[in-house]
Write a protein that holds these residues in place. Structure first.
Motif, PDB file in Angstrom:
ATOM      1  N   GLY A 140       0.582  -1.200  -0.210  1.00  0.00           N
ATOM      2  CA  GLY A 140       0.017   0.003   0.001  1.00  0.00           C
ATOM      3  C   GLY A 140       0.777   1.291  -0.088  1.00  0.00           C
ATOM      4  O   GLY A 140       0.550   2.313  -0.100  1.00  0.00           O
ATOM      5  N   LYS A 141       2.080   1.231   0.068  1.00  0.00           N
ATOM      6  CA  LYS A 141       2.993   2.468  -0.201  1.00  0.00           C
ATOM      7  C   LYS A 141       3.075   3.136  -1.296  1.00  0.00           C
ATOM      8  O   LYS A 141       3.452   4.539  -1.519  1.00  0.00           O
ATOM      9  CB  LYS A 141       4.516   2.022   0.415  1.00  0.00           C
ATOM     10  N   LEU A 142       2.658   2.343  -2.400  1.00  0.00           N
ATOM     11  CA  LEU A 142       2.576   2.897  -3.904  1.00  0.00           C
ATOM     12  C   LEU A 142       1.573   4.060  -3.955  1.00  0.00           C
ATOM     13  O   LEU A 142       0.597   3.710  -3.183  1.00  0.00           O
ATOM     14  CB  LEU A 142       2.611   1.985  -4.838  1.00  0.00           C
ATOM     15  N   ASN A 143       1.712   4.938  -4.665  1.00  0.00           N
ATOM     16  CA  ASN A 143       0.573   6.195  -4.925  1.00  0.00           C
ATOM     17  C   ASN A 143       0.400   5.941  -6.622  1.00  0.00           C
ATOM     18  O   ASN A 143       1.336   5.493  -7.278  1.00  0.00           O
ATOM     19  CB  ASN A 143       0.927   7.369  -4.450  1.00  0.00           C
ATOM     20  N   TYR A 144      -0.965   6.442  -6.860  1.00  0.00           N
ATOM     21  CA  TYR A 144      -1.199   6.403  -8.407  1.00  0.00           C
ATOM     22  C   TYR A 144      -1.766   7.842  -8.581  1.00  0.00           C
ATOM     23  O   TYR A 144      -2.775   8.266  -7.647  1.00  0.00           O
ATOM     24  CB  TYR A 144      -1.852   5.240  -8.725  1.00  0.00           C
ATOM     25  N   GLY A 145      -1.711   8.546  -9.641  1.00  0.00           N
ATOM     26  CA  GLY A 145      -2.414   9.577  -9.899  1.00  0.00           C
ATOM     27  C   GLY A 145      -3.260   9.281 -11.005  1.00  0.00           C
ATOM     28  O   GLY A 145      -3.279   8.501 -11.896  1.00  0.00           O
ATOM     29  N   SER A 146      -4.397  10.136 -10.870  1.00  0.00           N
ATOM     30  CA  SER A 146      -5.620  10.388 -11.995  1.00  0.00           C
ATOM     31  C   SER A 146      -5.926  11.710 -12.237  1.00  0.00           C
ATOM     32  O   SER A 146      -5.641  12.564 -11.646  1.00  0.00           O
ATOM     33  CB  SER A 146      -6.869   9.553 -11.302  1.00  0.00           C
ATOM     34  N   PRO A 147      -6.696  11.792 -13.312  1.00  0.00           N
ATOM     35  CA  PRO A 147      -7.167  13.281 -13.651  1.00  0.00           C
ATOM     36  C   PRO A 147      -8.161  14.018 -12.573  1.00  0.00           C
ATOM     37  O   PRO A 147      -8.477  14.916 -12.798  1.00  0.00           O
ATOM     38  CB  PRO A 147      -8.010  13.163 -14.926  1.00  0.00           C
ATOM     39  N   GLY A 148      -8.501  13.040 -11.756  1.00  0.00           N
ATOM     40  CA  GLY A 148      -9.444  13.596 -10.501  1.00  0.00           C
ATOM     41  C   GLY A 148     -10.284  12.625 -10.022  1.00  0.00           C
ATOM     42  O   GLY A 148     -10.655  11.586 -10.546  1.00  0.00           O
ATOM     43  N   ASN A 149     -10.793  12.987  -8.973  1.00  0.00           N
ATOM     44  CA  ASN A 149     -11.795  12.157  -8.279  1.00  0.00           C
ATOM     45  C   ASN A 149     -13.219  11.805  -9.018  1.00  0.00           C
ATOM     46  O   ASN A 149     -13.425  12.792  -9.654  1.00  0.00           O
ATOM     47  CB  ASN A 149     -12.357  12.638  -6.733  1.00  0.00           C
ATOM     48  N   GLY A 150     -13.456  10.632  -9.230  1.00  0.00           N
ATOM     49  CA  GLY A 150     -14.644  10.312  -9.999  1.00  0.00           C
ATOM     50  C   GLY A 150     -14.445  10.199 -11.665  1.00  0.00           C
ATOM     51  O   GLY A 150     -15.428   9.835 -12.452  1.00  0.00           O
ATOM     52  N   THR A 151     -13.242  10.655 -12.010  1.00  0.00           N
ATOM     53  CA  THR A 151     -13.061  10.355 -13.394  1.00  0.00           C
ATOM     54  C   THR A 151     -12.828   9.066 -13.963  1.00  0.00           C
ATOM     55  O   THR A 151     -12.549   8.204 -12.750  1.00  0.00           O
ATOM     56  CB  THR A 151     -11.810  11.151 -13.690  1.00  0.00           C
ATOM     57  N   GLN A 152     -12.936   8.838 -15.221  1.00  0.00           N
ATOM     58  CA  GLN A 152     -12.555   7.329 -15.411  1.00  0.00           C
ATOM     59  C   GLN A 152     -11.354   6.825 -15.114  1.00  0.00           C
ATOM     60  O   GLN A 152     -11.303   5.614 -14.799  1.00  0.00           O
ATOM     61  CB  GLN A 152     -12.914   7.210 -17.055  1.00  0.00           C
ATOM     62  N   GLY A 153     -10.266   7.659 -15.247  1.00  0.00           N
ATOM     63  CA  GLY A 153      -9.023   7.365 -15.086  1.00  0.00           C
ATOM     64  C   GLY A 153      -8.811   6.749 -13.480  1.00  0.00           C
ATOM     65  O   GLY A 153      -8.342   5.574 -13.023  1.00  0.00           O
ATOM     66  N   ILE A 155       4.836  10.991  -7.919  1.00  0.00           N
ATOM     67  CA  ILE A 155       3.717   9.735  -8.027  1.00  0.00           C
ATOM     68  C   ILE A 155       4.530   8.646  -8.557  1.00  0.00           C
ATOM     69  O   ILE A 155       5.317   8.888  -9.689  1.00  0.00           O
ATOM     70  CB  ILE A 155       2.480   9.832  -8.741  1.00  0.00           C
ATOM     71  N   GLN A 156       4.371   7.242  -8.574  1.00  0.00           N
ATOM     72  CA  GLN A 156       4.967   6.389  -9.185  1.00  0.00           C
ATOM     73  C   GLN A 156       4.106   5.701 -10.016  1.00  0.00           C
ATOM     74  O   GLN A 156       4.832   5.045 -11.221  1.00  0.00           O
ATOM     75  CB  GLN A 156       5.051   5.215  -8.019  1.00  0.00           C
ATOM     76  N   THR A 157       2.909   5.864 -10.153  1.00  0.00           N
ATOM     77  CA  THR A 157       2.064   5.355 -10.913  1.00  0.00           C
ATOM     78  C   THR A 157       1.073   6.337 -11.620  1.00  0.00           C
ATOM     79  O   THR A 157       0.555   7.132 -11.146  1.00  0.00           O
ATOM     80  CB  THR A 157       1.250   4.070 -10.495  1.00  0.00           C
ATOM     81  N   LEU A 158       0.564   6.180 -12.718  1.00  0.00           N
ATOM     82  CA  LEU A 158      -0.764   6.812 -13.329  1.00  0.00           C
ATOM     83  C   LEU A 158      -1.730   6.025 -14.124  1.00  0.00           C
ATOM     84  O   LEU A 158      -1.194   5.180 -14.764  1.00  0.00           O
ATOM     85  CB  LEU A 158       0.029   7.953 -14.401  1.00  0.00           C
ATOM     86  N   SER A 159      -2.855   6.490 -13.859  1.00  0.00           N
ATOM     87  CA  SER A 159      -3.888   5.862 -14.621  1.00  0.00           C
ATOM     88  C   SER A 159      -4.700   6.920 -15.471  1.00  0.00           C
ATOM     89  O   SER A 159      -5.263   7.981 -14.727  1.00  0.00           O
ATOM     90  CB  SER A 159      -4.967   5.342 -13.768  1.00  0.00           C
ATOM     91  N   THR A 160      -4.655   6.936 -16.765  1.00  0.00           N
ATOM     92  CA  THR A 160      -5.085   8.219 -17.348  1.00  0.00           C
ATOM     93  C   THR A 160      -5.581   7.552 -18.839  1.00  0.00           C
ATOM     94  O   THR A 160      -5.111   6.653 -19.271  1.00  0.00           O
ATOM     95  CB  THR A 160      -4.194   9.471 -17.334  1.00  0.00           C
ATOM     96  N   THR A 161      -5.752   8.538 -19.888  1.00  0.00           N
ATOM     97  CA  THR A 161      -5.994   8.204 -21.089  1.00  0.00           C
ATOM     98  C   THR A 161      -4.683   7.890 -21.775  1.00  0.00           C
ATOM     99  O   THR A 161      -3.643   8.742 -21.544  1.00  0.00           O
ATOM    100  CB  THR A 161      -6.390   9.197 -21.790  1.00  0.00           C
TER     101      THR A 161
END
Length: 330
Positions: free
Chosen positions: A158-171, A206-212
């Motif tokens: 659980g120490k890794l983090n991921y970024g997204s375009p925002g709360n509630g976005t598809q990412g 951030i170590q990880t990214l979920s986006t388009t």
């Protein structure tokens, strides 16, 4: 007897003439559109996929319609703020919005008050298409593929983090669904748009990214980010070395971050059809198709009725995912 018929015929003739005049006026009004600048609201910050699609359309519609189409970025609340503003506008064809999965399919299921109904308060003109999601990591992450990443994530507890375009976005939802399916845990870092998230990934914040895929395409090509998998049904031609989640054993992680063109409810069907025809023509232009495919955006080719039905089906698809993840919005 003749006089009696004449008295009936005259009002009828006048009424018929009025109807013909009204019809002619309406047709003239349709033909005259657009007679002034058309605003194309992109309900996100500049730089993302919706912005790319909006500017492509604005450029070509300005040329073909012989009237200016301008892009107005109005970000906030995962696309809700800008979409809500357009929903309140007059349905005269002079204010349109780049709608999409976030603002019109996911938002209705979020535990917030969305100030519009995505079906009742909008006229859906055309589904434009969109890119798949990509799970990317900073080059410092030791994992070279998805299997290695899952093992690494479990070791980090659980120490890794991921970024997204925002709360509630598809990412965001896609990453949460991914974690549910694989059993890993990462901390979510929401951003106000995809670009800031990409920038922080490159900076190593951030170590990880979920986006388009389109948003991170340049960084992936440049080796500043490593793509582990994409959510398309098959590999993207311009990214042949990036596997799909489906081929790696996760067919339930097939999804597209689609975008569409919409206007306020009650938009004149003649304007809707004209825009749909023109937009579909633009998306088939070789230079446009080449540009979009290079960013992982697969253009769609749906008429207004098909577009409306597709959006309705996506609302049903994402509702259980939102509920299961407990997603909210910034």
């Amino acid at each position: 007897m003749t006089i009696f018929h004449s008295r009936i015929a005259l009002p009828a003739l006048l009424a018929g003439a009025s109807l013909l005049a009204a019809g002619a006026a309406q047709a003239a009004g349709n033909d005259a559109w657009p007679s002034k600048t058309v605003r194309l609201v992109v309900p996100y910050v500049p730089g993302g996929t919706s912005d790319t699609l909006g500017r492509v359309l604005a450029t070509h519609l300005t040329e073909s319609m012989k009237q200016t189409f301008i892009v107005e970025n109005r970000g906030g609340a995962g696309g809700i703020t800008g979409s809500a503003a357009v929903a309140k506008m007059a349905p005269d064809g002079y204010t349109l919005v780049i709608s999409g999965v976030g603002s019109h399919a996911i938002a209705p299921s979020l535990p917030i008050k969305v100030p519009y109904d995505p079906m009742r308060n909008f006229t859906h003109i055309a589904v434009l298409g969109g890119p798949p999601n990509v799970l990317a990591v900073h080059p410092s992450v030791p994992a070279k593929d998805l299997k290695g990443f899952l093992a690494y994530a479990r070791s980090q507890d659980g120490k890794l983090n991921y970024g997204s375009p925002g709360n509630g976005t598809q990412g965001h939802l896609f990453a949460e669904n991914f974690m549910q399916i694989t059993g890993i845990h990462m901390a979510h870092v929401p951003y106000k748009g995809a670009n800031p998230a990409v920038s922080d990934l490159m900076a190593g914040h951030i170590q990880t990214l979920s986006t388009t895929l389109s948003t991170a395409a340049g960084q992936i090509r440049g080796g500043k980010a490593r793509a582990l998998a994409v959510s398309s049904e098959k590999r993207i031609a311009d990214f042949p070395d990036v596997p799909t989640f489906a081929e790696l054993g996760h067919p339930e992680l097939v999804a597209t971050t689609w975008f569409s063109l919409s206007g306020p409810a009650g938009l004149d069907p003649a304007i809707v059809q004209r825009l749909n025809t023109e937009v579909r023509r633009i998306l088939k232009l070789p230079d446009v198709r080449k540009r979009l495919l290079a960013e992982g955006i697969e253009p769609n080719d749906l008429d207004p009725q098909q577009s409306t039905a597709y959006i309705a089906s996506e609302i049903k698809r994402w509702a259980p995912v939102v509920k299961a993840t407990g997603a909210s919005v910034n």
